[in-house]
Design an enzyme around this catalytic site. Structure first.
Site, short mmCIF file in Angstrom:
data_model
loop_
_atom_site.label_atom_id
_atom_site.label_comp_id
_atom_site.label_asym_id
_atom_site.label_seq_id
_atom_site.Cartn_x
_atom_site.Cartn_y
_atom_site.Cartn_z
N ASN A 149 50.34 41.92 29.31
CA ASN A 149 49.74 40.63 29.65
C ASN A 149 48.24 40.86 29.82
O ASN A 149 47.80 41.39 30.84
CB ASN A 149 50.37 40.11 30.96
CG ASN A 149 49.68 38.86 31.46
OD1 ASN A 149 48.88 38.24 30.75
ND2 ASN A 149 49.98 38.47 32.69
N LYS A 208 45.94 38.76 30.19
CA LYS A 208 45.28 37.75 31.04
C LYS A 208 44.01 37.24 30.34
O LYS A 208 43.96 37.20 29.13
CB LYS A 208 45.00 38.32 32.43
CG LYS A 208 46.25 38.97 33.03
CD LYS A 208 46.14 39.23 34.49
CE LYS A 208 47.39 39.95 34.97
NZ LYS A 208 47.46 40.10 36.40
N HIS A 219 54.32 32.78 35.83
CA HIS A 219 53.54 33.91 36.38
C HIS A 219 52.94 33.47 37.72
O HIS A 219 52.52 32.32 37.86
CB HIS A 219 52.45 34.31 35.39
CG HIS A 219 51.80 35.62 35.75
ND1 HIS A 219 50.88 35.73 36.77
CD2 HIS A 219 51.96 36.87 35.25
CE1 HIS A 219 50.50 37.00 36.88
NE2 HIS A 219 51.14 37.71 35.97
N GLY A 234 48.18 43.60 40.25
CA GLY A 234 46.75 43.86 40.20
C GLY A 234 46.20 44.52 41.46
O GLY A 234 45.00 44.57 41.66
N SER A 248 51.54 46.44 38.84
CA SER A 248 50.86 47.73 38.81
C SER A 248 51.68 48.84 38.15
O SER A 248 51.66 49.99 38.59
CB SER A 248 50.40 48.14 40.21
OG SER A 248 49.51 47.17 40.73
#
Ligand code: PEP
Length: 253
Positions: free
Chosen positions: A9, A11, A98, A176, A215
């Site tokens: 992903n 982002k 998400h 994250g 993560s």
């Protein structure tokens, strides 16, 4: 036997040069992997370029994942992109629910369920994200929270709809942040999700892939992916680094 799936992903990251570098690098690095399925998730703006690159022989084994869509097929919805549009670009997966969309863009369970249905209506596969906040984990309500998020979709789309869907358990406190759920914490929620589905349909429960996200990196992927109910990963930050992402894919192969 469920095929492992690793989805990057990206982002809101990436220039055209970076998209090219990432796809070419991941394609080359993962060329020899026979078992794992790999998807990359560029921004919608970069989807055309990504689709072109993934149509090449060298990158033909990479699938495409969109990070979002709007639930209507077409119309006066300024700024939005629909499932039929994504299908035309050869997109395979769409991430729905998400936590960043739920939190920053105030997407409710109802909105998520509508996006899930719209994704399937165009023949695409939704990756439904569920996950609890740190406060919810500390309050001991992790399972309750993820099951409520899952139930909202089951109530709208039906249990059968999970036959062509992927689930992703993404504890918000691990996204994250560099904090990963331990393999035991992750496995426990994956087991809860699968057992919950099994109460309605055991075949669906056995077939559905449940990814872990939060993560994931080259150092923790192997132990996470070796858990009985973890079928791969939804990877954010580490998917922007070719070597690290390829290493994660290798852990799933
Ligand atoms: C994500 O956003 O889906 C994600 C898991 O991000 P990260 O890997 O950076 O935690």
């Amino acid at each position: 036997m469920r095929q492992k799936l690793v989805v990057g992903n990206w982002k809101m990251h990436g220039s055209t040069a970076q998209v090219r570098r990432l796809i070419e690098g991941v394609a080359t690095g993962s060329a020899g992997l026979a078992k794992v399925e790999i998807a990359v998730g560029p921004t919608l703006l970069h989807m055309g370029l990504a689709a072109e690159l993934c149509a090449s022989e060298a990158a033909g084994h990479l699938k495409l994942a969109a990070q979002n869509l709007f639930a209507e097929p077409a119309g006066a919805f300024t700024g939005e992109v629909s499932a039929p549009m994504l299908a035309e670009y050869g997109v395979n997966y769409v991430i729905v629910g998400h936590s960043e969309r739920r939190e920053i863009f105030a997407e409710t369970d109802q909105v998520v369920a509508a996006k899930f249905k719209a994704t399937q209506a165009s023949g695409l596969i939704p990756i439904l994200c569920v996950g609890e906040s740190l406060a919810q984990r500390e309050a001991g309500t992790s399972a309750e929270v993820v099951l409520a998020q899952l139930n909202a979709v089951i109530e709208t789309a039906g249990i059968e709809a999970l036959r062509s869907a992927v689930l992703a358990y993404e504890p918000i406190w691990a996204i994250g942040t560099g904090k990963t759920a331990s393999k035991e914490q992750a496995q426990e929620i994956h087991r809860v999700l699968r057992e919950h589905i099994a109460k309605s349909d055991t075949a669906v429960a056995q077939g559905i892939r449940i990814l872990y996200g939060g993560s994931v990196n080259a150092a923790n992927a192997t132990e996470l992916f070796s858990q009985a109910d973890i079928d791969g990963g939804l990877v954010g930050g580490a998917s922007l680094k070719v070597e690290e992402f390829v290493s994660i894919c290798k852990s799933a192969d």
